[in-house]
Design a protein around this motif. Structure first.
Motif, short mmCIF file in Angstrom:
data_model
loop_
_atom_site.label_atom_id
_atom_site.label_comp_id
_atom_site.label_asym_id
_atom_site.label_seq_id
_atom_site.Cartn_x
_atom_site.Cartn_y
_atom_site.Cartn_z
N CYS A 1 0.65 -1.17 -0.10
CA CYS A 1 0.00 -0.04 0.04
C CYS A 1 0.75 1.25 0.09
N MET A 2 1.85 1.34 0.83
CA MET A 2 2.99 2.26 0.88
C MET A 2 3.39 2.62 -0.54
N ALA A 3 4.15 1.67 -1.05
CA ALA A 3 4.52 1.72 -2.51
C ALA A 3 3.39 2.21 -3.60
N VAL A 4 2.20 1.69 -3.56
CA VAL A 4 1.50 2.04 -4.82
C VAL A 4 1.06 3.48 -4.31
N ILE A 5 0.74 3.93 -2.90
CA ILE A 5 0.16 5.26 -2.83
C ILE A 5 1.44 6.13 -3.08
N LEU B 1 10.31 10.18 -3.12
CA LEU B 1 11.33 9.30 -3.93
C LEU B 1 11.62 7.88 -3.04
N GLY B 2 12.04 8.37 -1.83
CA GLY B 2 12.41 7.22 -0.90
C GLY B 2 11.41 6.23 -0.50
N LEU B 3 10.31 6.98 -0.21
CA LEU B 3 9.26 6.16 0.07
C LEU B 3 8.57 5.15 -0.91
N SER B 4 8.65 5.50 -2.19
CA SER B 4 8.20 4.71 -3.26
C SER B 4 9.06 3.55 -3.37
N ARG C 1 10.21 10.00 -15.82
CA ARG C 1 11.53 9.45 -15.98
C ARG C 1 12.04 8.70 -14.31
N SER C 2 11.92 9.54 -13.51
CA SER C 2 12.56 8.95 -12.20
C SER C 2 11.51 7.61 -11.79
N PRO C 3 10.10 7.99 -11.89
CA PRO C 3 9.75 6.74 -11.07
C PRO C 3 9.53 5.49 -12.08
#
Length: 391
Positions: free
Chosen positions: A174-178, A196-199, A247-249
């Motif tokens: 959930c954290m990654a998707v959000i 950026l760090g959280l994803s 580009r980053s994500p």
């Protein structure tokens, strides 16, 4: 005791990418590091966050008896000794610059101003400098901004690990998707480095879960894995070299695939990355990353002083960036090689006398682990052996 699984190839990637970060921050007129690939290597920081998530999930994410106290102590003593040492080094640099400034010798700017303002010391001490718009993210030992982000993500990760195995991985997802959704839609509630760090970190957690789910159901074929490794690296290279929307994500997701593929260590590229030099870089990666800025600061200062004394343009400003120049193309390239070797040597000293000492102090502070029989955990209805690895 269960055998300890080490992802040697992924460690090698971390070390190699840490060296690329050194090249990214080093500016030498006409040297090979001024090629486009090295100037655009900042996107590789996404890889560090993904890999951290993968490794922490491997080390702690599946422990049914998770000790938050031991986890916090482990993280603090893993990161803080070298971080505090380098912060003190940069404060010392400013004191030396202040003494020179008082004698009428100015280097770049007035000491203890801007990125080195005394008000930035406390945020750096608390590793908060990259989390707010009220602090200078790149203050003092500027590479530590990513450690600032990772440290508090670690605390969040540790808190989630207090939940049941299924609940924690559901929340990781959930954290990654959000986080990715907010980045793609431009609705980021935190500074972009935190997002950026959280994803990337929590995507790395899920990447490890995917690895577990397919590890024992997948028989790697060496030639096929080699082809996939080459293709994945080629995609990564293309992403470094090209600009495109989001580009980053997108690169972050690609790095998840890279970590997953190379975790199997089944192709010839993986075999190459397990050779001695790359293993050494992997072992020294954190120290390389944390100490190189101080080395580059010293070298830049030497070139500035030499320029003032000789009148030669040895430390030119190009597009607002301070460069170093020995005066010859060959000399500049040799200089880069020498700096690389010195950076590795300095990192080896920091690793031996600071980093490893910190890990040892952390083990003492945490006390002996509770004696217990080998544990097991349930993943997707199957029984898997518990594997621990010090991150």
């Amino acid at each position: 005791m269960a055998s300890v699984q080490r992802f040697t190839t992924l460690d090698s990637f971390r070390g190699f990418f840490a060296l690329l970060v050194v090249f990214y921050h080093l500016h030498v007129v006409g040297a090979f590091i001024e090629m486009a690939f090295f100037r655009r290597a900042d996107i590789l920081l996404n890889f560090f966050f993904v890999l951290s998530g993968f490794v922490l999930a491997h080390s702690y994410g599946l422990k049914p008896r998770f000790s938050f106290r031991r986890f916090v102590i482990s993280r603090v003593f893993r990161l803080y000794p070298l971080h505090l040492t380098m912060l003190l080094v940069f404060i010392l640099f400013e004191l030396v610059r202040w003494a020179a400034y008082k004698k009428g010798f100015t280097l770049n700017n007035v000491p203890f101003t801007g990125l080195f303002d005394p008000s930035e010391i406390l945020p750096n001490l608390l590793l908060l400098q990259a989390w707010t718009t009220l602090t200078e993210t790149m203050s003092f030992n500027y590479p530590s901004w990513s450690i600032s982000i990772e440290f508090y993500i670690y605390m969040l990760f540790g808190g989630l690990c207090l939940l049941s195995l299924r609940s924690r991985f559901l929340l990781f997802a959930c954290m990654a998707v959000i986080a990715f959704t907010m980045i793609f839609t431009g609705n980021e509630p935190l500074v972009w480095r935190a997002m950026l760090g959280l994803s990337c970190f929590f995507a790395g957690n899920i990447t490890y879960l995917v690895y577990l789910l397919i590890r024992d159901r997948f028989v790697p074929v060496r030639w096929l894995m080699t082809v996939l490794e080459v293709v994945t690296l080629s995609i990564g290279y293309w992403m470094v070299m090209n600009d495109f929307e989001n580009r980053s994500p997108i690169a972050s997701v690609t790095f998840c695939g890279l970590v997953l593929l190379f975790a199997f260590e089944a192709g010839w590229v993986s075999t190459f990355l397990k050779t001695g030099v790359f293993r050494l870089l992997g072992k020294l990666s954190y120290s390389i990353y944390m100490t190189h800025a101080a080395l580059l600061f010293c070298l830049s200062t030497v070139f500035i002083v030499a320029q003032k004394l000789t009148g030669r343009d040895m430390a030119p400003m190009i597009d607002g960036q301070r460069f170093m120049d020995t005066g010859s193309h060959l000399g500049n390239n040799v200089f880069v090689v020498v700096v690389t070797l010195v950076a590795i040597g300095l990192a080896a000293l920091a690793h031996t006398y600071i980093e490893l000492k910190g890990v040892e102090w952390g083990k003492r502070a945490a006390g002996p682990a509770r004696s217990k029989a080998a544990t097991s955990h349930v993943i997707a209805g199957t029984l898997e052996p518990q594997i621990d690895r010090a991150a």
